[in-house]
Scaffold this motif. Sequence first.
Motif, PDB file in Angstrom:
ATOM      1  N   TYR A   9     -16.182 -41.747 -13.707  1.00 39.41           N
ATOM      2  CA  TYR A   9     -15.477 -40.615 -14.309  1.00 39.41           C
ATOM      3  C   TYR A   9     -14.864 -41.025 -15.650  1.00 39.41           C
ATOM      4  O   TYR A   9     -15.075 -40.363 -16.667  1.00 39.41           O
ATOM      5  CB  TYR A   9     -14.400 -40.088 -13.362  1.00 39.41           C
ATOM      6  CG  TYR A   9     -13.722 -38.847 -13.894  1.00 39.41           C
ATOM      7  CD1 TYR A   9     -14.223 -37.590 -13.601  1.00 39.41           C
ATOM      8  CD2 TYR A   9     -12.595 -38.935 -14.708  1.00 39.41           C
ATOM      9  CE1 TYR A   9     -13.624 -36.453 -14.104  1.00 39.41           C
ATOM     10  CE2 TYR A   9     -11.992 -37.807 -15.218  1.00 39.41           C
ATOM     11  CZ  TYR A   9     -12.505 -36.561 -14.917  1.00 39.41           C
ATOM     12  OH  TYR A   9     -11.912 -35.439 -15.429  1.00 39.41           O
ATOM     13  N   HIS A  13     -17.009 -39.010 -18.373  1.00 33.89           N
ATOM     14  CA  HIS A  13     -16.513 -37.633 -18.426  1.00 33.89           C
ATOM     15  C   HIS A  13     -15.967 -37.285 -19.811  1.00 33.89           C
ATOM     16  O   HIS A  13     -15.121 -37.985 -20.351  1.00 33.89           O
ATOM     17  CB  HIS A  13     -15.426 -37.417 -17.378  1.00 33.89           C
ATOM     18  CG  HIS A  13     -14.946 -36.013 -17.316  1.00 33.89           C
ATOM     19  ND1 HIS A  13     -13.795 -35.593 -17.912  1.00 33.89           N
ATOM     20  CD2 HIS A  13     -15.496 -34.914 -16.737  1.00 33.89           C
ATOM     21  CE1 HIS A  13     -13.630 -34.298 -17.707  1.00 33.89           C
ATOM     22  NE2 HIS A  13     -14.655 -33.867 -16.997  1.00 33.89           N
ATOM     23  N   LEU A  14     -16.490 -36.177 -20.367  1.00 35.22           N
ATOM     24  CA  LEU A  14     -16.030 -35.676 -21.658  1.00 35.22           C
ATOM     25  C   LEU A  14     -15.640 -34.210 -21.505  1.00 35.22           C
ATOM     26  O   LEU A  14     -16.194 -33.501 -20.664  1.00 35.22           O
ATOM     27  CB  LEU A  14     -17.155 -35.765 -22.705  1.00 35.22           C
ATOM     28  CG  LEU A  14     -17.779 -37.137 -22.943  1.00 35.22           C
ATOM     29  CD1 LEU A  14     -18.965 -37.010 -23.890  1.00 35.22           C
ATOM     30  CD2 LEU A  14     -16.755 -38.110 -23.489  1.00 35.22           C
ATOM     31  N   THR A  15     -14.706 -33.757 -22.318  1.00 35.20           N
ATOM     32  CA  THR A  15     -14.358 -32.337 -22.339  1.00 35.20           C
ATOM     33  C   THR A  15     -14.594 -31.795 -23.738  1.00 35.20           C
ATOM     34  O   THR A  15     -14.563 -32.529 -24.724  1.00 35.20           O
ATOM     35  CB  THR A  15     -12.887 -32.103 -21.933  1.00 35.20           C
ATOM     36  OG1 THR A  15     -12.038 -32.845 -22.803  1.00 35.20           O
ATOM     37  CG2 THR A  15     -12.643 -32.512 -20.484  1.00 35.20           C
ATOM     38  N   GLU A  28     -17.081 -29.238 -19.566  1.00 33.38           N
ATOM     39  CA  GLU A  28     -17.045 -30.664 -19.266  1.00 33.38           C
ATOM     40  C   GLU A  28     -18.466 -31.187 -19.206  1.00 33.38           C
ATOM     41  O   GLU A  28     -19.412 -30.452 -18.944  1.00 33.38           O
ATOM     42  CB  GLU A  28     -16.293 -30.953 -17.969  1.00 33.38           C
ATOM     43  CG  GLU A  28     -16.967 -30.476 -16.723  1.00 33.38           C
ATOM     44  CD  GLU A  28     -16.239 -30.912 -15.456  1.00 33.38           C
ATOM     45  OE1 GLU A  28     -15.300 -31.715 -15.520  1.00 33.38           O
ATOM     46  OE2 GLU A  28     -16.640 -30.441 -14.395  1.00 33.38           O
ATOM     47  N   TYR A  29     -18.587 -32.470 -19.469  1.00 31.87           N
ATOM     48  CA  TYR A  29     -19.908 -33.077 -19.591  1.00 31.87           C
ATOM     49  C   TYR A  29     -19.821 -34.506 -19.084  1.00 31.87           C
ATOM     50  O   TYR A  29     -18.820 -35.191 -19.310  1.00 31.87           O
ATOM     51  CB  TYR A  29     -20.301 -33.066 -21.076  1.00 31.87           C
ATOM     52  CG  TYR A  29     -21.691 -33.553 -21.375  1.00 31.87           C
ATOM     53  CD1 TYR A  29     -22.805 -32.773 -21.088  1.00 31.87           C
ATOM     54  CD2 TYR A  29     -21.890 -34.787 -21.989  1.00 31.87           C
ATOM     55  CE1 TYR A  29     -24.083 -33.213 -21.395  1.00 31.87           C
ATOM     56  CE2 TYR A  29     -23.167 -35.230 -22.295  1.00 31.87           C
ATOM     57  CZ  TYR A  29     -24.255 -34.437 -21.996  1.00 31.87           C
ATOM     58  OH  TYR A  29     -25.513 -34.873 -22.298  1.00 31.87           O
ATOM     59  N   ARG A 144     -24.423 -31.863 -10.784  1.00 34.97           N
ATOM     60  CA  ARG A 144     -23.341 -31.021 -11.286  1.00 34.97           C
ATOM     61  C   ARG A 144     -23.027 -29.866 -10.333  1.00 34.97           C
ATOM     62  O   ARG A 144     -22.055 -29.152 -10.531  1.00 34.97           O
ATOM     63  CB  ARG A 144     -23.700 -30.466 -12.665  1.00 34.97           C
ATOM     64  CG  ARG A 144     -23.717 -31.531 -13.753  1.00 34.97           C
ATOM     65  CD  ARG A 144     -24.026 -30.935 -15.108  1.00 34.97           C
ATOM     66  NE  ARG A 144     -23.139 -29.864 -15.480  1.00 34.97           N
ATOM     67  CZ  ARG A 144     -22.000 -29.989 -16.163  1.00 34.97           C
ATOM     68  NH1 ARG A 144     -21.601 -31.190 -16.537  1.00 34.97           N
ATOM     69  NH2 ARG A 144     -21.274 -28.943 -16.462  1.00 34.97           N
ATOM     70  N   ALA A 169     -14.357 -35.106  -9.875  1.00 36.01           N
ATOM     71  CA  ALA A 169     -13.167 -34.399 -10.365  1.00 36.01           C
ATOM     72  C   ALA A 169     -11.886 -34.945  -9.748  1.00 36.01           C
ATOM     73  O   ALA A 169     -10.815 -34.841 -10.360  1.00 36.01           O
ATOM     74  CB  ALA A 169     -13.302 -32.907 -10.092  1.00 36.01           C
ATOM     75  N   ALA A 172      -9.815 -36.997 -12.090  1.00 38.90           N
ATOM     76  CA  ALA A 172      -9.291 -36.411 -13.315  1.00 38.90           C
ATOM     77  C   ALA A 172      -7.828 -36.774 -13.538  1.00 38.90           C
ATOM     78  O   ALA A 172      -7.436 -37.110 -14.648  1.00 38.90           O
ATOM     79  CB  ALA A 172      -9.471 -34.895 -13.312  1.00 38.90           C
ATOM     80  N   SER A 176      -6.320 -39.662 -16.533  1.00 41.21           N
ATOM     81  CA  SER A 176      -5.539 -39.143 -17.668  1.00 41.21           C
ATOM     82  C   SER A 176      -4.450 -40.091 -18.085  1.00 41.21           C
ATOM     83  O   SER A 176      -3.945 -40.881 -17.414  1.00 41.21           O
ATOM     84  CB  SER A 176      -4.909 -37.800 -17.289  1.00 41.21           C
ATOM     85  OG  SER A 176      -5.915 -36.899 -16.941  1.00 41.21           O
TER      86      SER A 176
END
Length: 176
Positions: A9, A13-15, A28-29, A144, A169, A172, A176
């Motif tokens: 992640y 993980h990119l937003t 999200e990608y 996905r 997820a 997440a 952060s």
Amino acid sequence: MRSWGGGVYATAHLTGEFVLRSGQVAAEYFDKYRFEADPLLLDAIAAAMVPLVQAETEVLAGLELGGIPVVTALGRRTGLPCAFVRKQAKPYGTRRLAEGAQTAGRRVTVVEDVITTGGQVVLSTEQLRAQGAQITDVLCVINRNQGTPESLTDAGLTLQALFTAEDLAQYATTAS
């Protein structure tokens, strides 16, 4: 969940706003090249995928481009030969769709990195089947979706994913 899932992640993980191969727009990608370029993370991914490979598999077939590093790492872990599948046969040299291991007449498992609709998996499977490959199984690192995309089911394919987007997820808040 695998403890290193947070590494997948955090690494991939990119937003933002991303247009997917399917034409869908996502907020999200998962940038597969980020986890594929990390040798330790890719090795952990391959090790975790080994139990997903069906015992009847004779060849692992990675799809261009993202499936190639995954299938290579998985092949090292399983000892199975690998085929590297192009989006279309090259018009020069060997003019082959799949390089590496022979797929005709053999039980092949398709390996992909990230699946959304499964469109490329279905196209490549149809092409390989037309050349004599026996394909019923697909493996991916990240699906996905929560279930198997309808296009794969309609093509007679069973999907096993190491992670779904929902699985990842959970990381997440810790990333952060």
